[in-house]
Structure formats: structure tokens, C-alpha cells
Design an enzyme around this catalytic site. Structure first.
Site, short mmCIF file in Angstrom:
data_model
loop_
_atom_site.label_atom_id
_atom_site.label_comp_id
_atom_site.label_asym_id
_atom_site.label_seq_id
_atom_site.Cartn_x
_atom_site.Cartn_y
_atom_site.Cartn_z
N HIS A 124 -21.75 -53.61 98.45
CA HIS A 124 -22.04 -54.06 97.08
C HIS A 124 -22.56 -55.49 97.08
O HIS A 124 -21.99 -56.37 97.71
CB HIS A 124 -20.78 -53.96 96.22
N LYS A 131 -8.13 -59.88 96.84
CA LYS A 131 -7.90 -60.75 97.99
C LYS A 131 -6.74 -60.36 98.91
O LYS A 131 -6.64 -60.86 100.04
CB LYS A 131 -7.66 -62.20 97.51
N TYR A 174 -15.42 -55.46 85.91
CA TYR A 174 -14.17 -56.12 85.48
C TYR A 174 -14.33 -56.40 84.00
O TYR A 174 -15.28 -57.09 83.60
CB TYR A 174 -13.97 -57.45 86.21
P1 RFL Z 1 1.84 -53.58 103.33
O1 RFL Z 1 0.60 -52.80 103.15
O2 RFL Z 1 2.81 -53.65 102.22
O3 RFL Z 1 2.56 -52.99 104.63
C1 RFL Z 1 3.87 -53.39 105.00
C2 RFL Z 1 4.49 -52.30 105.85
O4 RFL Z 1 5.81 -52.71 106.23
C3 RFL Z 1 6.71 -51.62 106.07
N1 RFL Z 1 8.07 -52.15 105.84
C4 RFL Z 1 9.02 -52.19 106.81
N2 RFL Z 1 9.00 -51.81 108.08
C5 RFL Z 1 10.14 -51.96 108.79
N3 RFL Z 1 11.30 -52.46 108.26
C6 RFL Z 1 11.35 -52.86 106.97
N4 RFL Z 1 12.48 -53.35 106.47
C7 RFL Z 1 10.17 -52.74 106.19
N5 RFL Z 1 9.87 -53.02 104.90
C8 RFL Z 1 8.60 -52.66 104.71
C9 RFL Z 1 6.16 -50.84 104.90
O5 RFL Z 1 6.58 -49.48 104.93
C10 RFL Z 1 4.65 -50.99 105.10
O6 RFL Z 1 4.10 -49.92 105.85
O7 RFL Z 1 1.52 -55.09 103.73
P2 RFL Z 1 0.28 -55.68 104.61
O8 RFL Z 1 0.08 -54.89 105.87
O9 RFL Z 1 0.51 -57.13 104.69
O10 RFL Z 1 -1.02 -55.39 103.73
C11 RFL Z 1 -1.21 -56.04 102.51
C12 RFL Z 1 -2.02 -55.17 101.56
O11 RFL Z 1 -1.42 -53.89 101.51
C13 RFL Z 1 -2.12 -55.75 100.14
O12 RFL Z 1 -2.31 -57.15 100.21
C14 RFL Z 1 -3.27 -55.14 99.34
O13 RFL Z 1 -3.04 -53.79 99.09
C15 RFL Z 1 -3.44 -55.87 98.00
N6 RFL Z 1 -4.47 -55.29 97.13
C16 RFL Z 1 -5.81 -55.56 97.33
N7 RFL Z 1 -6.21 -56.34 98.35
C17 RFL Z 1 -7.54 -56.55 98.58
O14 RFL Z 1 -7.88 -57.29 99.51
N8 RFL Z 1 -8.54 -55.98 97.81
C18 RFL Z 1 -8.22 -55.18 96.78
O15 RFL Z 1 -9.14 -54.63 96.16
C19 RFL Z 1 -6.82 -54.96 96.47
N9 RFL Z 1 -6.45 -54.17 95.47
C20 RFL Z 1 -4.10 -54.45 96.08
C21 RFL Z 1 -5.13 -53.90 95.26
C22 RFL Z 1 -2.77 -54.13 95.84
C23 RFL Z 1 -2.44 -53.32 94.79
N10 RFL Z 1 -1.07 -53.04 94.61
C24 RFL Z 1 -0.55 -51.74 94.51
C25 RFL Z 1 -0.09 -54.10 94.76
C26 RFL Z 1 -4.81 -53.08 94.20
C27 RFL Z 1 -3.48 -52.80 93.94
C28 RFL Z 1 -3.18 -51.94 92.75
C1 PHB Z 2 -9.72 -51.22 94.02
O1 PHB Z 2 -10.75 -50.58 94.21
O2 PHB Z 2 -8.60 -50.71 94.18
C2 PHB Z 2 -9.81 -52.63 93.59
C3 PHB Z 2 -11.05 -53.25 93.54
C4 PHB Z 2 -11.14 -54.57 93.12
C5 PHB Z 2 -10.00 -55.26 92.77
C6 PHB Z 2 -8.76 -54.65 92.84
C7 PHB Z 2 -8.66 -53.32 93.25
O3 PHB Z 2 -10.10 -56.55 92.35
#
Ligand code: RFL
Ligand code: PHB
Length: 390
Positions: A72, A297, A201
Site C-alpha cells: 500500500h 505499530k 481511518y
Molecule cells: P503476543 O502476540 O501477545 O504473544 C505473546 C505470546 O506469549 C504467550 N504467553 C505465555 N507463554 C508462556 N508463559 C506465560 N505465562 C505466557 N503468557 C503469555 C502467549 O500465549 C502468546 O503466544 O506478543 P508479541 O509476540 O510481543 O507480539 C505483539 C503483537 O501481537 C501486537 O503488538 C500486535 O498484535 C498489535 N497490533 C498491531 N500491530 C501492528 O504492528 N499493526 C497493526 O495493524 C496492529 N493491529 C494490534 C492490531 C493488536 C490488536 N489487539 C487485539 C490488541 C489490532 C488489534 C485489534
Molecule cells: C488491521 O488490519 O488489523 C489493522 C490495520 C491498521 C491498524 C490497526 C489494525 O492501524
């Protein structure tokens, strides 16, 4: 059991770190407290910066992303129905972002790890980290009826916001900085073509909305919701109706709706723990910080933490230097705080705050008017959205 780096968490940070270490010949074991299928069922991020894309290349897992990911060059911001395109490519000196789901990134990394024969323990119980204030830390857990002790040189705390690593640090050794926002995001995934070829957005007085996508046939949409909302209170019909109400009517008229494959609510939070190193244990990704998803992020910060941490381990094992290890926390935090600032700013610009005064609303509108009238403001947005340098 014995390894060099014990990685707690098989999310994107743990798996990416593990893959890079394995390729560099540095022994590591990943331990997660959830089953593999559960981890793959989480629908989260969708936008990758070029830095994160480059790291997936370096980890040897970019083939499917290159084939199926969508490049994109910009996105739309719509404010009370008035739309403006943010030209990322033009304002960032030719950079773009990759739309490719976190679920796919995770699956690609898991498959590569299995192929490489590296050990991942899923569904481990009672995971505990010990003696990370000393040079010989270890991890204990319970797995298929056995108590296991894993001795290691280092522990990488990649276990997300609710993990055990940060929670094991003595209170006096850590400072937490936090802002909790008075709303959440309700997300819906559906096999319908995206309403627009780029992300939208949208700010609306009824609340924020985001039109994102996973492919040309799969869409991801979000609407701002109340913290008291439950997924059950939102039927698919209610969701689509509310989403359309918050978009430019011309866009809403084109929206293809369909049954949801997944629906979930995420609260919004800004959070940073300092420092990110405690002796022989390091925090990376959501274990050390959280951003509200408005700036896309979270996953990208996980990738930059892993960049610094992986380089530090390579320095240590291949270069016999502790410099990278000593610099990890401050290097990572410098970039983390900038992404926190950007995510906080995007969140303030685009959401409807329940307690906003008339003055606050005028400021928010003026922030948008300034943005769309200023090349400098759009350059700043683009530079941050495509990702600041590592
Ligand atoms: P995760 O993905 O939470 O993985 C952590 C892992 O640790 C395990 N765990 C344990 N294991 C052993 N012992 C324990 N006591 C434990 N407790 C937990 C868990 O089961 C899991 O498998 O963290 P990690 O790897 O640091 O990754 C971070 C990302 O997942 C997170 O920052 C992103 O998803 C955030 N996020 C977005 N980030 C982006 O860069 N671009 C996006 O577009 C974006 N959109 C989003 C998002 C997060 C969202 N939510 C649900 C918070 C959109 C949403 C809706
Ligand atoms: C997504 O596709 O899940 C998404 C994209 C952009 C954002 C957050 C989530 O800023």
C-alpha cells in the site's frame, strides 16, 4: 534441558527471535502456555513496516508474504465524512507498507521453525522464570505430566502484556508508564471484498471506524465501542449498520457485507515498562510495551525490539562482546517512545472521547484541518506510519 536462549512466548516476537537465532546457529527453545491452534486463532495486526518486512526476509520466511501480501502506498483519513488521502509514498521518499496479517506471519514463522527442527513447547503450564539477576538463569514449567527445568544463558521475555516475565520483576526494579483510553475496538473479519483498495481511518461523532483488509477477498473492519460492550451484544447486522453510519456515505454505499468469521473486542492502552533488561532477562514486544492499534505499530515495534536483541546475542556469542546486551534497553526504548507518541497522537486525532469539551473537539478538528493543509504535517505522518529507522 539446556539451551543458550530460553524464549518465553510463541507470538511474533518470540518466533521471529527464535528463527533468527536458529539461522545464526544460536541454540534456543520457545515455551508458550497456549496450544498452537489457539495462537493461530488470534486475529490481530495487519500492517507491516519495511523494517519488519526486511526482518522476515532475513529470517527466511518472506516467500508467502511477497506472493500474497498487498503493498500500500497510502491510506485515507475521513473526518466527519470529509476524506483526504495520505500519500505515504510521496511524503516518505518512496516507502510503502505491506498489508499481511499477523496470523499469517505467525504461521509462516511456526512452519519455518518446525522445518528447522528447533524446539517449541506449546501448552506449557506453570511457566516460571528464576535467577535472572544471576549469570545462570533457568525456567521451570509443567508439560504432559512432567516438571521440566530448562537451564540457559539468557531469558527472552516475549510473552505479551499478560505474561510471566515482566510480572516476575521485583516492583522496585521497574517503572511502568500507562494511559488507558475510555473505549475499545470491536473488530470483525469477513470473507467479503474490501470496500476500498487502501485502508480508511474514519473519525465520526459516533466514534472511530477503520476499514482494513487481509486480501482482495477478506476484509477486517473495526469500530470504536464502549468498554462495557460485549461481542454478544453486537450482531453482524448491528456491526455493519454502525460501520456504514461512520463512513463517507459514498463509501458506505459500496460496502459488501457478509457473515463474520471472527469478532472480538480489544481495549486501548498505551504502556511502557522501563528498563527492558533485568540482568540476564530481556523484555521484547508486548511484554514491555503496548500501543493503541491506531498507528499500526504493535507488531512493528516487536520486530524492532527483536532486531536489537538478536544483534545483541550475535555480538555476545560471535563477537564476545556485551556491548549490545548493555545497550539493548536504551536503544529499544528510544524507538518505542517515538512509536508510543505517534500511536497516542493518531488515537487522539481520530477517536471520539466521551468526556471531550467543546474546546477539545475544536482542537481535534483543527489538528485534521492542519494535517490536510500542510505538506510538513503529512510528511511527518508518513515518516512515522511507514516506520522510523531502526
Ligand atoms: P503476543 O502476540 O501477545 O504473544 C505473546 C505470546 O506469549 C504467550 N504467553 C505465555 N507463554 C508462556 N508463559 C506465560 N505465562 C505466557 N503468557 C503469555 C502467549 O500465549 C502468546 O503466544 O506478543 P508479541 O509476540 O510481543 O507480539 C505483539 C503483537 O501481537 C501486537 O503488538 C500486535 O498484535 C498489535 N497490533 C498491531 N500491530 C501492528 O504492528 N499493526 C497493526 O495493524 C496492529 N493491529 C494490534 C492490531 C493488536 C490488536 N489487539 C487485539 C490488541 C489490532 C488489534 C485489534
Ligand atoms: C488491521 O488490519 O488489523 C489493522 C490495520 C491498521 C491498524 C490497526 C489494525 O492501524
Amino acid at each position: 534441558m539446556k539451551t543458550k536462549v530460553a524464549i518465553i512466548g510463541a507470538g511474533p516476537s518470540g518466533l521471529l527471535l527464535g528463527q533468527l537465532l536458529t539461522r545464526a546457529g544460536i541454540d534456543n527453545i520457545i515455551i508458550d502456555n497456549k496450544p498452537k491452534e489457539y495462537i493461530l486463532g488470534r486475529i490481530r495486526a495487519g500492517v507491516l513496516e519495511q523494517g519488519a518486512v526486511a526482518m522476515l526476509e532475513e529470517a527466511g520466511v518472506a516467500e508467502k508474504m511477497r506472493r500474497e501480501g498487498l503493498v500500500h502506498e497510502g491510506f485515507d483519513i475521513s473526518f466527519d465524512g470529509q476524506s483526504h488521502r495520505m500519500n505515504l509514498e510521496k511524503y516518505s521518499g518512496g516507502k510503502t507498507v505491506m498489508v499481511y496479517g499477523q496470523t499469517e506471519v505467525t504461521r509462516d514463522l511456526m512452519e519455518a521453525r518446525e522445518k528447522a527442527g528447533a524446539i517449541t513447547v506449546y501448552a506449557a503450564e506453570k511457566v516460571k522464570v528464576h535467577d535472572f539477576d544471576r549469570s545462570r538463569p533457568y525456567v521451570t514449567f509443567h508439560h504432559v505430566g512432567r516438571d521440566v527445568r530448562l537451564d540457559c544463558d539468557f531469558i527472552a521475555g516475549c510473552d505479551g502484556f499478560h505474561g510471566v516475565c515482566r510480572a516476575s520483576v521485583p516492583k522496585g526494579a521497574i517503572t511502568n508508564y500507562e494511559r488507558v483510553y475510555p473505549f475499545g475496538w470491536l473488530g470483525l473479519l469477513a470473507d467479503v471484498p474490501p470496500v476500498h483498495h487502501e485502508l480508511i481511518y474514519a473519525h465520526h461523532e459516533r466514534g472511530f471506524a477503520l476499514c482494513s483488509q487481509r486480501s482482495l477477498t477478506r476484509s477486517r473492519y473495526y469500530i470504536q465501542c464502549s468498554l462495557d460492550d460485549t461481542v454478544d451484544a453486537w450482531s453482524d447486522d448491528l456491526f455493519w449498520e454502525e460501520l456504514k453510519r461512520r463512513l463517507d456515505p459514498k463509501i458506505a454505499a459500496r460496502m459488501v457485507t457478509g457473515p463474520s468469521i471472527e469478532k472480538s473486542i480489544a481495549p486501548l492502552r498505551s504502556f511502557v515498562a522501563e528498563p527492558l533488561r533485568f540482568g540476564t532477562m530481556f523484555l521484547a514486544g508486548d511484554a514491555g510495551h503496548i500501543v493503541p492499534p491506531t498507528g499500526a505499530k504493535g507488531l512493528n515495534l516487536a520486530a524492532s525490539d527483536v532486531r536489537y536483541l538478536f544483534d545483541a546475542f550475535v555480538d555476545y556469542y560471535k563477537g564476545q562482546s556485551v556491548k549490545g546486551i548493555e545497550a539493548y534497553s536504551s536503544r529499544a526504548l528510544l524507538r518505542i517512545w517515538k512509536a508510543e507518541r505517534f500511536s497516542w497522537w493518531m488515537t487522539n486525532l481520530l477517536h471520539t472521547f466521551p468526556d471531550a469539551s467543546g474546546f477539545d473537539r475544536k482542537m481535534q478538528r483543527t489538528d485534521f484541518d492542519y494535517l490536510i493543509s500542510s505538506d510538513a504535517a503529512q510528511r511527518s505522518l508518513a515518516e512515522n506510519y511507514v516506520g522510523l529507522p531502526y
